[in-house]
Write a protein that holds these residues in place. Structure first.
Motif, PDB file in Angstrom:
ATOM      1  N   TYR A   1      47.787  22.384  52.007  1.00 39.57           N
ATOM      2  CA  TYR A   1      47.615  22.672  50.576  1.00 39.57           C
ATOM      3  C   TYR A   1      46.304  23.407  50.384  1.00 39.57           C
ATOM      4  CZ  TYR A   1      47.363  22.032  45.522  1.00 39.57           C
ATOM      5  OH  TYR A   1      47.306  22.260  44.171  1.00 39.57           O
ATOM      6  N   SER A   2      46.356  24.515  49.650  1.00 37.25           N
ATOM      7  CA  SER A   2      45.131  25.229  49.328  1.00 37.25           C
ATOM      8  C   SER A   2      45.296  25.841  47.945  1.00 37.25           C
ATOM      9  CB  SER A   2      44.889  26.318  50.379  1.00 37.25           C
ATOM     10  OG  SER A   2      43.580  26.808  50.252  1.00 37.25           O
ATOM     11  N   SER A   3      44.220  25.865  47.173  1.00 37.97           N
ATOM     12  CA  SER A   3      44.332  26.417  45.818  1.00 37.97           C
ATOM     13  C   SER A   3      43.001  26.989  45.378  1.00 37.97           C
ATOM     14  CB  SER A   3      44.792  25.338  44.840  1.00 37.97           C
ATOM     15  OG  SER A   3      43.869  24.262  44.825  1.00 37.97           O
ATOM     16  N   ALA A   4      43.057  27.862  44.370  1.00 36.45           N
ATOM     17  CA  ALA A   4      41.842  28.509  43.869  1.00 36.45           C
ATOM     18  C   ALA A   4      42.100  28.988  42.457  1.00 36.45           C
ATOM     19  CB  ALA A   4      41.464  29.694  44.762  1.00 36.45           C
ATOM     20  N   VAL A   5      41.016  29.240  41.749  1.00 35.61           N
ATOM     21  CA  VAL A   5      41.126  29.846  40.421  1.00 35.61           C
ATOM     22  C   VAL A   5      40.715  31.310  40.548  1.00 35.61           C
ATOM     23  CG1 VAL A   5      40.296  29.813  38.053  1.00 35.61           C
ATOM     24  CG2 VAL A   5      40.678  27.663  39.270  1.00 35.61           C
TER      25      VAL A   5
ATOM     26  N   ARG B   1      52.396  29.946  44.423  1.00 31.23           N
ATOM     27  CA  ARG B   1      52.677  29.814  42.991  1.00 31.23           C
ATOM     28  C   ARG B   1      51.446  30.160  42.168  1.00 31.23           C
ATOM     29  NH1 ARG B   1      54.181  24.666  42.873  1.00 31.23           N
ATOM     30  NH2 ARG B   1      56.403  25.085  42.738  1.00 31.23           N
TER      31      ARG B   1
ATOM     32  N   ILE C   1      49.839  29.832  38.182  1.00 35.83           N
ATOM     33  CA  ILE C   1      49.980  29.204  36.859  1.00 35.83           C
ATOM     34  C   ILE C   1      48.819  29.703  35.998  1.00 35.83           C
ATOM     35  CG2 ILE C   1      50.215  27.034  35.602  1.00 35.83           C
ATOM     36  CD1 ILE C   1      50.829  25.629  38.222  1.00 35.83           C
ATOM     37  N   PRO C   2      49.089  30.148  34.774  1.00 34.75           N
ATOM     38  CA  PRO C   2      47.984  30.615  33.929  1.00 34.75           C
ATOM     39  C   PRO C   2      47.025  29.476  33.580  1.00 34.75           C
ATOM     40  CG  PRO C   2      50.121  31.234  33.000  1.00 34.75           C
ATOM     41  CD  PRO C   2      50.393  30.269  34.106  1.00 34.75           C
ATOM     42  N   VAL C   3      45.735  29.769  33.598  1.00 37.48           N
ATOM     43  CA  VAL C   3      44.733  28.869  33.011  1.00 37.48           C
ATOM     44  C   VAL C   3      44.513  29.415  31.608  1.00 37.48           C
ATOM     45  CG1 VAL C   3      42.417  27.899  33.179  1.00 37.48           C
ATOM     46  CG2 VAL C   3      43.666  28.524  35.261  1.00 37.48           C
ATOM     47  N   THR C   4      45.166  28.802  30.633  1.00 40.02           N
ATOM     48  CA  THR C   4      45.278  29.481  29.330  1.00 40.02           C
ATOM     49  C   THR C   4      43.952  29.597  28.602  1.00 40.02           C
ATOM     50  OG1 THR C   4      45.823  27.407  28.229  1.00 40.02           O
ATOM     51  CG2 THR C   4      47.672  28.726  29.025  1.00 40.02           C
TER      52      THR C   4
ATOM     53  N   PHE D   1      45.503  29.958  38.093  1.00 37.18           N
ATOM     54  CA  PHE D   1      45.451  28.953  39.146  1.00 37.18           C
ATOM     55  C   PHE D   1      46.464  29.376  40.205  1.00 37.18           C
ATOM     56  CE2 PHE D   1      47.290  25.023  40.937  1.00 37.18           C
ATOM     57  CZ  PHE D   1      46.145  24.466  41.492  1.00 37.18           C
TER      58      PHE D   1
ATOM     59  N   GLU E   1      48.190  28.562  43.992  1.00 37.20           N
ATOM     60  CA  GLU E   1      48.415  27.412  44.860  1.00 37.20           C
ATOM     61  C   GLU E   1      49.287  27.879  46.018  1.00 37.20           C
ATOM     62  OE1 GLU E   1      49.638  23.237  43.194  1.00 37.20           O
ATOM     63  OE2 GLU E   1      51.434  24.420  43.527  1.00 37.20           O
TER      64      GLU E   1
ATOM     65  N   LYS F   1      40.495  36.201  44.970  1.00 34.82           N
ATOM     66  CA  LYS F   1      39.387  35.915  44.063  1.00 34.82           C
ATOM     67  C   LYS F   1      38.374  37.059  44.059  1.00 34.82           C
ATOM     68  CE  LYS F   1      36.872  31.816  43.513  1.00 34.82           C
ATOM     69  NZ  LYS F   1      36.501  30.431  43.843  1.00 34.82           N
TER      70      LYS F   1
END
Lengths: 489, 147
Positions: B7-11, B97, B99-102, B108, B110, B142
């Motif tokens: 699992y890895s994620s970032a903004v 995937r 996902i908007p950071v509204t 976001f 993932e 990023k």
């Protein structure tokens, strides 16, 4: 046409910290700026699927919402609205957290959908987006910044599966206000010879806990755990225990303190087995207050047919029981309360007259109601604010039973004034009526008989989660409560 | 047997639609990751046809073939499996995937995977895929959108 709203943000906190707060379905009263007060109905746990949270917004609206699912794996939960004063029809919301691994922060996704009437569509959509979701994000940021979240974190991070002999307890960090109460994870020891370990499902909150917290009583030193009363299920017993067995539903109300905990190991002979008809939550709201009322009415002073009795704080936990029970004993009962709203509660338990304290001179009114004679017994747990008035209300050879100081310590008074009426003054302490297993048995037998006969009724307590102990204390001290308060571990 | 999970994620500091337009193309790894040298879609199929296979070469020389299993513009996500690779993984399925950071108009992102591997190699693979592939790829996204 259904409205779908999806809002999200990034919170600069580890996901476990944020989830520990959010997974408590009743925590929104702590962090959501729109929520004034919230409780889970029927004493259910805040992570019980199907549990209903009933809450009041700061604008006065009452809302009831039901937990539909909760997943620690996905860090997600969903809920729906059961009742609201606005037409948020078929409202379903889903909260989900995802970790941002690149920066040890947390992505928070909050969706809501509902089916508004056309005319209300724009207004309600804006309300949910701004006042519920966006305001919730901002409130959580503020809550985390304030440091208040740190106090609850260790308590909530204990997964149920690890419970075993590990529990959560609320510690008195120093003497002071409600903020000195903090949750910590603790090892709950194996029961020795005469001991039992109880998985506590409901913990009673009493004024004696407040006195201990303030340092008025020296029953608990800083670093110790408050609480005299709880109910639950016996988990295991030591080799020399004969009165109970694992699986028994039990309760206790006695020293030493230490009840503010999810599990507790203590002497088994102080435990009382619960009657089938009495739930654990109701028992935790009743046992200490009911046994108190029992010895106040039967041992400290004797309320009989025709006695006139004045009960201060008649809508409070002990007050309601005292009034109803004194009526059943044939006494004429006058209650006092701090507000008109509470006077309703006092009337509903059978008071012949209810006076709102502060309206007019109490002693004058009481004399008028008693043809100038005064009352035979005054039960006074308010303390500083009422003591002088209580003395003035007494009939000749009357008896003032001062059994608490909710408004502050009574302070120094001359006993000379008692001579005007040949008055008796008692200052009973709960501990001395409940410090042996025999005394506990006699007190609890009397209470359970009164419960059976209807002289005592177990009122549904107001519930808080164990981690909200400080909030429960603030409500109790702020005179904002009627009836009893129970913490649910 | 435990399934290994990564699992890895970032903004990403850009609107989700902008990020999606970069990563949606299953053949675009050389454009946005620093570790892919070249890529083609086998049989000359469109890169958004479910079932198409990308065949790409890593800068360190390894060759990987992956099949597109799902693509959703609505969810801004795609899934793929590994058909051939030098890594020694079985039943490898990954999901990417957005996902908007509204509240910030950011994204976001993932990236997750599940696979089977020899038990003694599992931890090393989770570590190297998570760090050297997913985190590096997300870091490059990023940096690309940093303002």
């Amino acid at each position: 046409l259904r409205v779908e709203i999806r809002r999200s943000t990034v919170i600069a906190a580890p996901i476990d910290d944020l989830w520990a707060i959010l997974r408590d379905f009743n925590s929104h009263a702590l962090w959501h700026p729109a929520v004034a007060a919230s409780a889970v109905e029927a004493g259910e746990a805040a992570d019980q699927v199907g549990a209903v949270r009933s809450f009041r917004l700061k604008n006065g609206s009452r809302i009831r919402e039901q937990l539909l699912f909760l997943s620690d794996l996905k860090r997600s939960f969903g809920y729906c609205i059961l009742e609201a004063p606005v037409p948020l029809r078929d409202y379903v919301a889903i909260v989900r957290l995802r970790p941002v691994t690149a920066e040890n922060s947390c992505f928070w996704d909050w969706r809501a959908s509902f089916n508004p009437p056309d005319a209300e569509r724009d207004r309600l959509t804006g309300f949910v987006r701004e006042n519920i979701i966006e305001a919730g994000f901002a409130g959580m940021r503020e809550f985390l910044r304030s440091g208040r979240a740190v106090d609850m974190r260790p308590a909530m991070l204990v997964p149920a599966a690890r419970a075993g002999a590990e529990g959560v307890e609320i510690v008195l960090t120093r003497y002071g206000g409600p903020e000195v109460l903090q949750a910590r994870v603790a090892r709950i020891k194996e029961p020795g010879g005469v001991e039992a370990r109880i998985r506590q499902t409901a913990v009673g909150v009493n004024f004696i806990d407040v006195y201990c917290r303030r340092g008025s009583f020296d029953l608990v030193a800083p670093g110790g755990v408050l609480g005299m009363e709880a109910a639950g299920v016996v988990e295991s017993v030591g080799a020399d225990v004969t009165n109970i067995r694992p699986g028994d539903r039990v309760a206790y109300a006695c020293a030493p303190p230490g009840a503010y905990a999810s599990m507790r190991t203590m002497r088994a002979d102080f435990l009382v087995r619960l009657p089938e008809a009495l739930s654990e939550v109701d028992a935790a709201g009743l046992l200490l207050k009911g046994m108190t009322a029992g010895f106040l009415l039967h041992e400290v002073a004797q309320a009989r047919t025709g006695s006139t009795v004045l009960v201060h704080a008649a809508a409070g936990g002990v007050g309601q029981i005292l009034c109803r029970w004194a009526k059943a004993l044939g006494a004429i009962v006058i209650g006092t309360t701090s507000s008109e709203a509470k006077a309703q509660a006092a009337r509903s338990v059978g008071c012949d007259a209810v006076l709102v304290f502060g309206d007019e001179d109490l002693a004058t009114t009481v004399r008028r109601l008693t043809s100038g004679r005064g009352v035979d017994i005054v039960y006074d747990a308010v303390g500083r604010d009422t003591f002088e008035q209580s003395v003035a209300c007494l009939a000749p050879r009357g008896h003032l039973v001062s059994f608490g100081q909710a408004s502050g310590d009574v302070g120094a008074h001359s006993i000379d004034r008692l001579a005007n009426r040949s008055a008796t003054l008692s200052r009973p302490n709960y501990v001395h009526y409940t410090d042996t297993p025999d005394k506990i048995r006699a007190q609890s037998d009397r209470l359970f008989k009164a419960l059976e006969s209807g002289a005592v009724v177990a009122a549904r307590p107001r519930t808080f989660s164990l981690a909200q102990a400080a909030q429960a204390h603030a409500e109790l001290e702020g005179r904002r409560t009627t009836g009893s308060l129970v913490l649910i571990p | 047997v435990d399934v290994a999970k990564v699992y890895s994620s970032a903004v990403i500091p850009a609107a989700a639609t902008a990020v999606w337009s970069v990563v949606r193309d299953f053949n675009a790894l050389p454009n946005w990751t620093p570790f892919v040298a070249d890529s083609r879609i086998e049989q000359n199929r469109p890169s958004d046809q479910i079932g198409c296979v990308r065949n790409f070469r890593l800068k360190d020389g390894g060759r990987i073939r992956e099949r597109l299993l799902a693509l959703s513009d609505y969810e801004m996500s795609f899934e793929y499996s590994i058909l051939e690779s030098p890594m020694g993984v079985e039943n490898y399925v990954a999901t990417f995937r957005l996902i908007p950071v509204t509240d910030l108009d950011h994204t976001f992102a993932e990236w997750t995977a599940e696979f089977d591997a020899a038990p003694e190699r599992e931890d090393g693979l989770v570590q190297s895929i998570g760090q050297n592939v997913f985190a590096v790829g997300l870091g490059a996204l990023k940096a690309r959108f940093a303002r």
